[in-house]
Design a protein around this motif. Structure first.
Motif, PDB file in Angstrom:
ATOM      1  N   ALA A   1       0.825  -1.204   0.000  1.00  0.00           N
ATOM      2  CA  ALA A   1       0.000   0.000   0.000  1.00  0.00           C
ATOM      3  C   ALA A   1       0.859   1.254   0.000  1.00  0.00           C
ATOM      4  CB  ALA A   1      -0.932   0.000   1.205  1.00  0.00           C
ATOM      5  N   SER A   2       1.969   1.224   0.756  1.00  0.00           N
ATOM      6  CA  SER A   2       2.858   2.377   0.811  1.00  0.00           C
ATOM      7  C   SER A   2       3.446   2.683  -0.560  1.00  0.00           C
ATOM      8  CB  SER A   2       3.983   2.109   1.814  1.00  0.00           C
ATOM      9  OG  SER A   2       4.895   3.182   1.857  1.00  0.00           O
ATOM     10  N   ALA A   3       3.699   1.625  -1.355  1.00  0.00           N
ATOM     11  CA  ALA A   3       4.259   1.800  -2.693  1.00  0.00           C
ATOM     12  C   ALA A   3       3.190   1.948  -3.768  1.00  0.00           C
ATOM     13  CB  ALA A   3       5.148   0.610  -3.040  1.00  0.00           C
ATOM     14  N   ARG A   4       1.889   2.045  -3.356  1.00  0.00           N
ATOM     15  CA  ARG A   4       0.756   2.134  -4.301  1.00  0.00           C
ATOM     16  C   ARG A   4       0.738   0.938  -5.233  1.00  0.00           C
ATOM     17  NH1 ARG A   4       1.621   5.850  -1.176  1.00  0.00           N
ATOM     18  NH2 ARG A   4       0.925   8.020  -1.407  1.00  0.00           N
ATOM     19  N   LEU A   5       1.028  -0.242  -4.659  1.00  0.00           N
ATOM     20  CA  LEU A   5       1.171  -1.451  -5.454  1.00  0.00           C
ATOM     21  C   LEU A   5       0.063  -2.430  -5.060  1.00  0.00           C
ATOM     22  CD1 LEU A   5       4.585  -3.268  -6.003  1.00  0.00           C
ATOM     23  CD2 LEU A   5       2.456  -4.514  -5.710  1.00  0.00           C
ATOM     24  N   PRO A   6      -0.921  -2.684  -5.917  1.00  0.00           N
ATOM     25  CA  PRO A   6      -1.987  -3.636  -5.579  1.00  0.00           C
ATOM     26  C   PRO A   6      -1.478  -5.068  -5.685  1.00  0.00           C
ATOM     27  CG  PRO A   6      -2.284  -2.840  -7.813  1.00  0.00           C
ATOM     28  CD  PRO A   6      -1.116  -2.071  -7.250  1.00  0.00           C
ATOM     29  N   LEU A   7      -1.769  -5.857  -4.672  1.00  0.00           N
ATOM     30  CA  LEU A   7      -1.315  -7.245  -4.714  1.00  0.00           C
ATOM     31  C   LEU A   7      -2.198  -8.102  -5.611  1.00  0.00           C
ATOM     32  CD1 LEU A   7      -0.308  -7.828  -0.987  1.00  0.00           C
ATOM     33  CD2 LEU A   7       1.160  -7.291  -2.935  1.00  0.00           C
ATOM     34  N   THR A   8      -3.445  -7.692  -5.788  1.00  0.00           N
ATOM     35  CA  THR A   8      -4.312  -8.320  -6.780  1.00  0.00           C
ATOM     36  C   THR A   8      -4.838  -7.232  -7.698  1.00  0.00           C
ATOM     37  OG1 THR A   8      -6.297  -8.112  -5.409  1.00  0.00           O
ATOM     38  CG2 THR A   8      -5.006 -10.125  -5.171  1.00  0.00           C
ATOM     39  N   HIS A   9      -5.148  -7.635  -8.926  1.00  0.00           N
ATOM     40  CA  HIS A   9      -5.611  -6.667  -9.928  1.00  0.00           C
ATOM     41  C   HIS A   9      -6.385  -7.455 -10.980  1.00  0.00           C
ATOM     42  CE1 HIS A   9      -5.551  -3.660 -13.124  1.00  0.00           C
ATOM     43  NE2 HIS A   9      -5.091  -2.764 -12.261  1.00  0.00           N
ATOM     44  N   ARG A  10      -7.538  -6.952 -11.333  1.00  0.00           N
ATOM     45  CA  ARG A  10      -8.388  -7.701 -12.257  1.00  0.00           C
ATOM     46  C   ARG A  10      -7.685  -8.029 -13.572  1.00  0.00           C
ATOM     47  NH1 ARG A  10     -14.169  -5.194 -13.614  1.00  0.00           N
ATOM     48  NH2 ARG A  10     -12.831  -3.566 -14.474  1.00  0.00           N
ATOM     49  N   ASP A  11      -6.796  -7.154 -14.032  1.00  0.00           N
ATOM     50  CA  ASP A  11      -6.123  -7.368 -15.318  1.00  0.00           C
ATOM     51  C   ASP A  11      -4.819  -8.142 -15.204  1.00  0.00           C
ATOM     52  OD1 ASP A  11      -8.116  -5.905 -16.576  1.00  0.00           O
ATOM     53  OD2 ASP A  11      -7.045  -4.003 -16.274  1.00  0.00           O
ATOM     54  N   HIS A  12      -4.261  -8.256 -13.973  1.00  0.00           N
ATOM     55  CA  HIS A  12      -2.905  -8.786 -13.859  1.00  0.00           C
ATOM     56  C   HIS A  12      -2.755  -9.955 -12.894  1.00  0.00           C
ATOM     57  CE1 HIS A  12      -1.459  -5.354 -16.179  1.00  0.00           C
ATOM     58  NE2 HIS A  12      -2.130  -4.556 -15.367  1.00  0.00           N
ATOM     59  N   ALA A  13      -3.486  -9.964 -11.800  1.00  0.00           N
ATOM     60  CA  ALA A  13      -3.259 -11.008 -10.786  1.00  0.00           C
ATOM     61  C   ALA A  13      -4.561 -11.343 -10.082  1.00  0.00           C
ATOM     62  CB  ALA A  13      -2.214 -10.538  -9.777  1.00  0.00           C
ATOM     63  N   GLN A  14      -4.975 -12.596 -10.212  1.00  0.00           N
ATOM     64  CA  GLN A  14      -6.219 -13.026  -9.586  1.00  0.00           C
ATOM     65  C   GLN A  14      -5.995 -13.755  -8.255  1.00  0.00           C
ATOM     66  OE1 GLN A  14      -5.886 -13.525 -13.266  1.00  0.00           O
ATOM     67  NE2 GLN A  14      -6.669 -11.440 -13.026  1.00  0.00           N
ATOM     68  N   SER A  15      -4.735 -13.869  -7.846  1.00  0.00           N
ATOM     69  CA  SER A  15      -4.443 -14.488  -6.554  1.00  0.00           C
ATOM     70  C   SER A  15      -3.123 -13.934  -6.034  1.00  0.00           C
ATOM     71  CB  SER A  15      -4.365 -16.017  -6.674  1.00  0.00           C
ATOM     72  OG  SER A  15      -3.269 -16.394  -7.506  1.00  0.00           O
ATOM     73  N   VAL A  16      -2.921 -14.105  -4.729  1.00  0.00           N
ATOM     74  CA  VAL A  16      -1.659 -13.682  -4.118  1.00  0.00           C
ATOM     75  C   VAL A  16      -1.213 -14.778  -3.157  1.00  0.00           C
ATOM     76  CG1 VAL A  16      -2.879 -12.385  -2.319  1.00  0.00           C
ATOM     77  CG2 VAL A  16      -0.481 -11.874  -2.799  1.00  0.00           C
ATOM     78  N   THR A  17       0.079 -15.041  -3.150  1.00  0.00           N
ATOM     79  CA  THR A  17       0.645 -16.090  -2.320  1.00  0.00           C
ATOM     80  C   THR A  17       1.765 -15.517  -1.462  1.00  0.00           C
ATOM     81  OG1 THR A  17       0.159 -17.779  -4.008  1.00  0.00           O
ATOM     82  CG2 THR A  17       1.786 -18.347  -2.315  1.00  0.00           C
ATOM     83  N   PHE A  18       1.740 -15.807  -0.165  1.00  0.00           N
ATOM     84  CA  PHE A  18       2.806 -15.394   0.747  1.00  0.00           C
ATOM     85  C   PHE A  18       3.707 -16.593   1.011  1.00  0.00           C
ATOM     86  CE2 PHE A  18      -0.282 -12.226   2.978  1.00  0.00           C
ATOM     87  CZ  PHE A  18      -0.229 -11.402   1.871  1.00  0.00           C
ATOM     88  N   VAL A  19       5.008 -16.406   0.846  1.00  0.00           N
ATOM     89  CA  VAL A  19       5.972 -17.462   1.149  1.00  0.00           C
ATOM     90  C   VAL A  19       7.150 -16.848   1.891  1.00  0.00           C
ATOM     91  CG1 VAL A  19       5.330 -18.850  -0.868  1.00  0.00           C
ATOM     92  CG2 VAL A  19       7.216 -17.210  -1.050  1.00  0.00           C
ATOM     93  N   THR A  20       7.935 -17.683   2.518  1.00  0.00           N
ATOM     94  CA  THR A  20       9.154 -17.224   3.177  1.00  0.00           C
ATOM     95  C   THR A  20      10.370 -17.627   2.354  1.00  0.00           C
ATOM     96  OG1 THR A  20      10.545 -17.405   5.140  1.00  0.00           O
ATOM     97  CG2 THR A  20       9.158 -19.298   4.626  1.00  0.00           C
ATOM     98  N   GLY A  21      11.300 -16.728   2.220  1.00  0.00           N
ATOM     99  CA  GLY A  21      12.542 -17.024   1.511  1.00  0.00           C
ATOM    100  C   GLY A  21      13.606 -17.591   2.424  1.00  0.00           C
ATOM    101  N   HIS A  22      13.265 -17.756   3.702  1.00  0.00           N
ATOM    102  CA  HIS A  22      14.219 -18.279   4.678  1.00  0.00           C
ATOM    103  C   HIS A  22      14.121 -19.800   4.720  1.00  0.00           C
ATOM    104  CE1 HIS A  22      16.629 -18.635   8.291  1.00  0.00           C
ATOM    105  NE2 HIS A  22      15.641 -19.301   8.885  1.00  0.00           N
ATOM    106  N   ALA A  23      15.206 -20.459   4.544  1.00  0.00           N
ATOM    107  CA  ALA A  23      15.230 -21.921   4.613  1.00  0.00           C
ATOM    108  C   ALA A  23      15.487 -22.344   6.052  1.00  0.00           C
ATOM    109  CB  ALA A  23      16.306 -22.484   3.697  1.00  0.00           C
ATOM    110  N   GLN A  24      14.696 -23.307   6.565  1.00  0.00           N
ATOM    111  CA  GLN A  24      14.788 -23.682   7.963  1.00  0.00           C
ATOM    112  C   GLN A  24      16.178 -24.197   8.319  1.00  0.00           C
ATOM    113  OE1 GLN A  24      11.647 -26.254   9.196  1.00  0.00           O
ATOM    114  NE2 GLN A  24      12.165 -26.141  11.357  1.00  0.00           N
ATOM    115  N   LYS A  25      16.819 -24.875   7.415  1.00  0.00           N
ATOM    116  CA  LYS A  25      18.150 -25.407   7.696  1.00  0.00           C
ATOM    117  C   LYS A  25      19.207 -24.769   6.797  1.00  0.00           C
ATOM    118  CE  LYS A  25      16.409 -29.886   9.248  1.00  0.00           C
ATOM    119  NZ  LYS A  25      16.459 -31.360   9.084  1.00  0.00           N
ATOM    120  N   GLY A  26      18.890 -23.577   6.270  1.00  0.00           N
ATOM    121  CA  GLY A  26      19.833 -22.933   5.376  1.00  0.00           C
ATOM    122  C   GLY A  26      19.735 -23.495   3.971  1.00  0.00           C
ATOM    123  N   GLY A  27      20.454 -22.893   3.052  1.00  0.00           N
ATOM    124  CA  GLY A  27      20.467 -23.383   1.682  1.00  0.00           C
ATOM    125  C   GLY A  27      19.270 -22.908   0.893  1.00  0.00           C
ATOM    126  N   VAL A  28      18.637 -23.823   0.143  1.00  0.00           N
ATOM    127  CA  VAL A  28      17.542 -23.485  -0.764  1.00  0.00           C
ATOM    128  C   VAL A  28      16.198 -23.568  -0.028  1.00  0.00           C
ATOM    129  CG1 VAL A  28      16.388 -24.082  -2.918  1.00  0.00           C
ATOM    130  CG2 VAL A  28      18.864 -24.413  -2.699  1.00  0.00           C
TER     131      VAL A  28
END
Length: 466
Positions: free
Chosen positions: A339-366
């Motif tokens: 919202a601060s960046a005026r960036l919609p996470l969903t948009h009728r023309d571009h994105a019909q879903s949004v997914t949250f994930v973590t980039g942190h690996a529990q044991k390191g690596g990938v």
């Protein structure tokens, strides 16, 4: 202090109002919220008086002296100066204090801006200097005071005789009221669960009366939002103002920590990549110990406690220890930063879903993620804690079929004064982060919507140059 604040008790009282116009109607509406009856001095019969027919009695001007006898106070809402001055003089002759509408020099008292919560009443006055400011302050108070705080006061009133009889020691009695009016009983009332509140009152009173030990306190796991203090929820603000001790993460902004009650103990338990000030099990032990000391405990976490905040683990640990744990959601950093960046996470023309994930690996690596699912078109992927693994994320997504020119936004310290934003393509993610000097905490927002803030900025510039 030029004004002395006081509240009139209105049971079995009557108030005299001079006039029949719009100002008289407004004052009658205000007085009618109390238990007092109204005596209206008028030589006409205004239509609006019928609304208060069970509470209002009309007197002619030559009966004013009789109407004023024994009045709690009088309000003069007459148009003419001479008539208003005569009414004020008549009231003073009877020893009745007067408020004269829009005539400050004739007033014994002013009518403040009033916040009504049943048994809880707050009033803000400026002595007639700036009524609009008084209304603004009242509006701010309304947002801070729970809607049912008056019901909490009523519950306390009902229980006061029983508490006084059961707890003779004044200090312990004070501790009892602090425990109930700021703890689980209060939360039950605010939630509208009166039956539970009554049961908790009885249970807590029995504990206080039969033992010298302080009952176990409750723990509130509270989301602090992305950092902007104005994005803190009202409930979160109330709880950190009431807390005896606050355990907080590194992601909680200094501005929000400044809102914590001054005499509350503040304990940093934050974790960052490669640095655990207090291990997670240690945090559990601290929360349990503080609650068993009878303290009002707040666990303050950046964003939302249940979105990559390990709030679920803390709730489980507390409940296993027999300690009540409540969760107060916060605005997750994904929503706040976007919202601060005026960036919609969903948009009728571009994105019909949004997914949250973590980039942190529990044991390191990938990171262990479903890369083919994240590479599908027409969606937005938000990666928490993804700066350190940005190169791997870019590589894995492209291997799974995501086009290298897919837009990406990186937002560091979103909603705060030191916020940084970077935009580019997924193929260049690492270099985009490096070029802007982004270290984290930051979010990666991947998908077509990540290009929209840049497109909007370009359009603004083009219009300015046209």
């Amino acid at each position: 202090m030029r004004q002395f604040p006081a509240f009139f008790l209105m049971d079995d009282a009557h108030v005299v109002i001079f006039g029949d116009g719009i100002n008289a109607e407004r004052k009658a509406r205000l007085v009618a919220k109390t238990n007092a009856s109204i005596r209206l001095i008028t030589d006409t019969a205004p239509d609006w008086a019928a609304e208060y027919r069970d509470r209002l009695e009309m007197f002619s001007s030559d009966q004013a002296e009789n109407a004023l006898f024994g009045a709690r106070f009088a309000i003069v809402a007459l148009d003419g100066d001479a008539e208003a001055e005569a009414a004020v003089a008549l009231a003073h002759a009877q020893g009745v204090p007067v408020n004269a509408v829009d005539r400050k020099h004739l007033c014994d008292f002013t009518v403040p801006s009033i916040l009504d919560r049943g048994d809880i009443v707050a009033a803000v006055a400026t002595g007639g200097a700036a009524p609009v400011l008084a209304k603004d302050i009242r509006a701010k108070l309304e947002t801070l005071l729970p809607e049912r705080i008056g019901d909490l006061a009523s519950l306390a009133q009902r229980w006061r005789p029983a508490v006084k009889a059961a707890i003779e020691d004044e200090t312990r009695r004070r501790h009892f009221w602090e425990s109930t009016l700021r703890g689980a009983v209060a939360e039950a009332v605010h939630a509208g669960d009166d039956a539970r509140a009554e049961a908790l009152m009885a249970e807590t009173l029995e504990q206080f009366s039969q033992s010298d030990q302080t009952p176990v306190g409750a723990v509130h796991i509270v989301g602090a939002g992305p950092g902007d203090p104005e994005l803190l929820t009202l409930k979160a603000f109330r709880l950190i103002q009431q807390a005896d001790i606050v355990f907080y993460d590194k992601l909680v902004s200094p501005e929000i920590l400044d809102m914590v009650r001054r005499d509350a103990e503040r304990v940093p338990v934050g974790k960052s990549k490669g640095e655990h000030l207090v291990p997670q099990d240690g945090i559990h032990e601290l929360l349990i110990a503080a609650a068993r000391e009878g303290k009002r405990v707040v666990r303050l976490k950046g964003g939302d406690p249940f979105i990559f905040g390990r709030g679920g683990e803390e709730v489980d640990a507390l409940r296993e220890a027999g300690i009540e744990a409540d969760v107060v959601p916060g605005i997750t950093s994904a929503l706040g930063c976007a919202a601060s960046a005026r960036l919609p996470l969903t948009h009728r023309d571009h994105a019909q879903s949004v997914t949250f994930v973590t980039g942190h690996a529990q044991k390191g690596g990938v990171p262990d993620l479903d890369w083919p699912a994240l590479a599908r078109p027409h969606q937005t992927v938000v990666v928490f804690m993804g700066v350190g693994t940005a190169g791997i994320i870019s590589e894995k997504l492209r291997e799974a079929g995501l086009p290298g020119d897919t837009p990406v936004a990186v937002i560091e310290n979103g909603t705060r004064e030191n916020e940084k934003r970077a935009f580019g393509q997924i193929a260049d993610l690492s270099s985009v982060i490096e070029a802007r000097g982004i270290k984290g905490p930051a979010l990666l927002i991947i998908g077509a919507v990540a290009s929209l803030p840049r497109e909007a900025q370009t359009l603004i510039i083009e219009k300015a140059l046209a």
